[in-house]
Design an enzyme around this catalytic site. Structure first.
Site, mmCIF file in Angstrom:
data_model
loop_
_atom_site.group_PDB
_atom_site.id
_atom_site.type_symbol
_atom_site.label_atom_id
_atom_site.label_comp_id
_atom_site.label_asym_id
_atom_site.label_seq_id
_atom_site.Cartn_x
_atom_site.Cartn_y
_atom_site.Cartn_z
ATOM 1 N N ARG A 1 -101.319 62.889 -1.646
ATOM 2 C CA ARG A 1 -100.471 63.123 -2.819
ATOM 3 C C ARG A 1 -101.374 63.431 -4.013
ATOM 4 N NH1 ARG A 1 -95.232 60.989 -1.531
ATOM 5 N NH2 ARG A 1 -94.091 62.912 -1.666
ATOM 6 N N SER B 1 -92.218 65.972 -0.634
ATOM 7 C CA SER B 1 -91.544 66.224 -1.913
ATOM 8 C C SER B 1 -90.440 67.261 -1.740
ATOM 9 C CB SER B 1 -92.535 66.739 -2.961
ATOM 10 O OG SER B 1 -93.417 65.713 -3.299
ATOM 11 N N TYR C 1 -97.860 54.894 -4.369
ATOM 12 C CA TYR C 1 -96.724 54.382 -3.607
ATOM 13 C C TYR C 1 -96.430 52.932 -3.978
ATOM 14 C CZ TYR C 1 -96.797 58.337 -0.376
ATOM 15 O OH TYR C 1 -96.717 59.583 0.183
HETATM 16 P P1 NAD Z 1 -91.234 56.978 -1.387
HETATM 17 O O1 NAD Z 1 -90.271 57.821 -0.611
HETATM 18 O O2 NAD Z 1 -92.367 56.344 -0.654
HETATM 19 O O3 NAD Z 1 -90.395 55.779 -2.082
HETATM 20 C C1 NAD Z 1 -89.289 56.063 -2.906
HETATM 21 C C2 NAD Z 1 -89.287 55.136 -4.091
HETATM 22 O O4 NAD Z 1 -88.900 53.818 -3.685
HETATM 23 C C3 NAD Z 1 -90.630 54.975 -4.786
HETATM 24 O O5 NAD Z 1 -90.519 55.382 -6.140
HETATM 25 C C4 NAD Z 1 -90.935 53.491 -4.649
HETATM 26 O O6 NAD Z 1 -91.634 52.956 -5.777
HETATM 27 C C5 NAD Z 1 -89.544 52.919 -4.530
HETATM 28 N N1 NAD Z 1 -89.501 51.542 -3.974
HETATM 29 C C6 NAD Z 1 -90.212 51.018 -2.956
HETATM 30 N N2 NAD Z 1 -89.894 49.720 -2.779
HETATM 31 C C7 NAD Z 1 -88.936 49.408 -3.687
HETATM 32 C C8 NAD Z 1 -88.181 48.234 -3.982
HETATM 33 N N3 NAD Z 1 -88.383 47.088 -3.334
HETATM 34 N N4 NAD Z 1 -87.281 48.305 -4.969
HETATM 35 C C9 NAD Z 1 -87.074 49.451 -5.675
HETATM 36 N N5 NAD Z 1 -87.749 50.596 -5.442
HETATM 37 C C10 NAD Z 1 -88.670 50.580 -4.461
HETATM 38 O O7 NAD Z 1 -91.770 57.745 -2.665
HETATM 39 P P2 NAD Z 1 -92.092 59.284 -2.887
HETATM 40 O O8 NAD Z 1 -90.901 59.963 -3.383
HETATM 41 O O9 NAD Z 1 -92.698 59.818 -1.642
HETATM 42 O O10 NAD Z 1 -93.161 59.229 -4.060
HETATM 43 C C11 NAD Z 1 -94.215 58.277 -4.056
HETATM 44 C C12 NAD Z 1 -95.234 58.561 -5.144
HETATM 45 O O11 NAD Z 1 -95.963 59.743 -4.886
HETATM 46 C C13 NAD Z 1 -94.688 58.730 -6.520
HETATM 47 O O12 NAD Z 1 -95.582 58.110 -7.422
HETATM 48 C C14 NAD Z 1 -94.701 60.186 -6.773
HETATM 49 O O13 NAD Z 1 -94.765 60.500 -8.150
HETATM 50 C C15 NAD Z 1 -95.992 60.526 -6.078
HETATM 51 N N6 NAD Z 1 -96.029 61.936 -5.670
HETATM 52 C C16 NAD Z 1 -97.188 62.646 -5.883
HETATM 53 C C17 NAD Z 1 -97.256 63.971 -5.495
HETATM 54 C C18 NAD Z 1 -98.487 64.776 -5.686
HETATM 55 O O14 NAD Z 1 -99.221 64.538 -6.620
HETATM 56 N N7 NAD Z 1 -98.793 65.707 -4.772
HETATM 57 C C19 NAD Z 1 -96.167 64.568 -4.914
HETATM 58 C C20 NAD Z 1 -95.006 63.803 -4.714
HETATM 59 C C21 NAD Z 1 -94.954 62.472 -5.084
#
Ligand code: NAD
Length: 377
Positions: A120, A131, A226
């Site tokens: 990421r 994403s 994460y």
């Molecule tokens: P994910 O699918 O792993 O999780 C979804 C969300 O659930 C997350 O925001 C997480 O904090 C939340 N979560 C987990 N446990 C929880 C709980 N007990 N209660 C409430 N919420 C909870 O997440 P994702 O969409 O894959 O994204 C993860 C991270 O990666 C984010 O910080 C996102 O900004 C980052 N990201 C970076 C890039 C990049 O730079 N290439 C691209 C996409 C996402």
């Protein structure tokens, strides 16, 4: 290099590359074999692939001739029986969760890349299938909830009286959750959001959502952005806050996940029983156990008047744009492993190539997967 694009199995309607992406790949001097009817369910007929410069053939010729095998889903046991160790398998197979498959890939000495393990990082953003697919899922989940809800999403002032806006609660504000916030807001709902990562607070606010704060969450910078598992004390506090918000909600969209672990359980059966009849829960975490105790993966159930939808493949319901986004991401990744003369060039000193590689010559390359396997030894 010869790339073989395989047809998906089961109810999948997407395809890993649409003809437009195949054309781009051919301009990189790669040869492309496409399995007959691979794009049919995504409205991409064989003729369109032929016009893009690919050759249509059957699956067995692809397994015989291709250097790289590409599909969205993991290899079936039949595929595993036919892959040669000289071939490269590329798909999205959730290696932190699918440990048995990783063991088979290791035993066979296969080179495998799992596109859901792309780091990421900023440089990898254009290759990030998680994403892309989460964007589709977050959007579709809200639309499905709006269709199933027996009331309006927006507020209406009509001659027949005032209709109050729907209350939508979104659990988890990652990519899917933020897209769900944006879509629910556009439909006019009041949106409340929970997440354990404080970093998302401003993003939620800027999309018009209200961030429901629960103090004391555990955050870990080493988790690469994460979420991590929470303490029992926090879980208890969070449970109470979510319960209070849930019983006021018309719709709950569950998107909370922890990579490689069971999804956090945030909505108990008791909470569902206190919700209003007619309310709708869409649980996008269904495939890893669900955010709601009553969710059944890939099923819709009615419990005490509350509809609980455990659909875990919304992207397959929007195959054209989902395949377009997936294909663009794959193409950007393939550019890293295709040399200037069109040959396969696996450069493991590139952090994206190494991070996405799960197995190669009997070793695990992805550090996160490696550490999970070492802990379990
Ligand atoms: P994910 O699918 O792993 O999780 C979804 C969300 O659930 C997350 O925001 C997480 O904090 C939340 N979560 C987990 N446990 C929880 C709980 N007990 N209660 C409430 N919420 C909870 O997440 P994702 O969409 O894959 O994204 C993860 C991270 O990666 C984010 O910080 C996102 O900004 C980052 N990201 C970076 C890039 C990049 O730079 N290439 C691209 C996409 C996402």
């Amino acid at each position: 290099m010869i790339l073989g694009l395989l047809k998906e199995y089961g109810h999948e309607t997407r395809v890993a590359l649409l003809p437009e992406a195949v054309q781009n790949l051919i301009s990189l001097k790669a040869d492309v074999l496409v399995e007959k009817q691979a794009g049919e369910a995504a409205f991409a007929p064989d003729d369109a692939y032929t016009a893009a410069g690919a050759r249509i053939t059957n699956r067995s010729e692809i397994f015989e001739k291709a250097d790289v095998l590409l599909q969205i889903h993991p290899p079936s046991s039949d595929d595993l029986a036919h892959i040669k160790s000289s071939q490269v398998w590329i798909s999205a197979f959730n290696p932190l969760w699918e440990k048995q498959l990783v063991n088979t890939l290791l035993d066979k000495g296969l080179t495998s890349f799992s596109l859901d393990s792309i780091p990421r990082t900023t440089r990898a953003q254009a290759m990030d299938i998680l994403s892309s697919m989460a964007t589709v899922a977050g959007y579709k989940a809200v639309l499905e909830a709006a269709l199933k809800l027996p009331t309006f999403f927006p507020m209406f002032m009509t001659a027949a009286g005032t209709i109050r806006p729907a209350n939508v609660l979104i659990l988890g504000a990652g990519v899917a959750g933020l897209q769900a916030v944006a879509t629910a807001r556009k439909l006019g709902a009041q949106v409340y959001v929970f997440d354990v990562r404080s970093a998302v607070k401003e993003e939620v606010k800027s999309l018009g959502g209200k961030f429901v704060e629960v103090e004391g969450a555990t955050e870990d910078k080493a988790a690469g952005g994460y979420a991590v598992e929470q303490t029992e004390e926090y879980k208890q506090k969070q449970q109470e806050a979510i319960n209070a918000q849930a019983i006021k909600s018309d719709v709950i969209i569950g998107t909370a996940q922890i990579p490689g672990k069971k999804a956090p359980l945030l909505i108990s059966a008791q909470t569902v029983e206190k919700m209003k009849q007619g309310s709708v829960i869409v649980d996008l975490a269904a495939s890893t156990g669900g955010n709601c105790e009553l969710t059944q993966n890939n099923k819709t159930i009615l419990h005490n008047g509350v509809t609980i939808i455990g659909e875990s493949n919304y992207p397959a319901q929007m195959p054209v744009d989902a395949s377009r986004m997936f294909g663009k991401n794959v193409l950007n990744f393939l550019k890293l492993i295709i040399g200037e003369d069109g040959s396969l060039n696996l450069n493991f000193s590139d952090d994206i190539v190494k991070g996405t590689c799960i197995t190669h010559q009997g070793e695990i390359y992805n550090e996160r997967v490696k550490s999970v396997f070492e802990i379990n030894k």
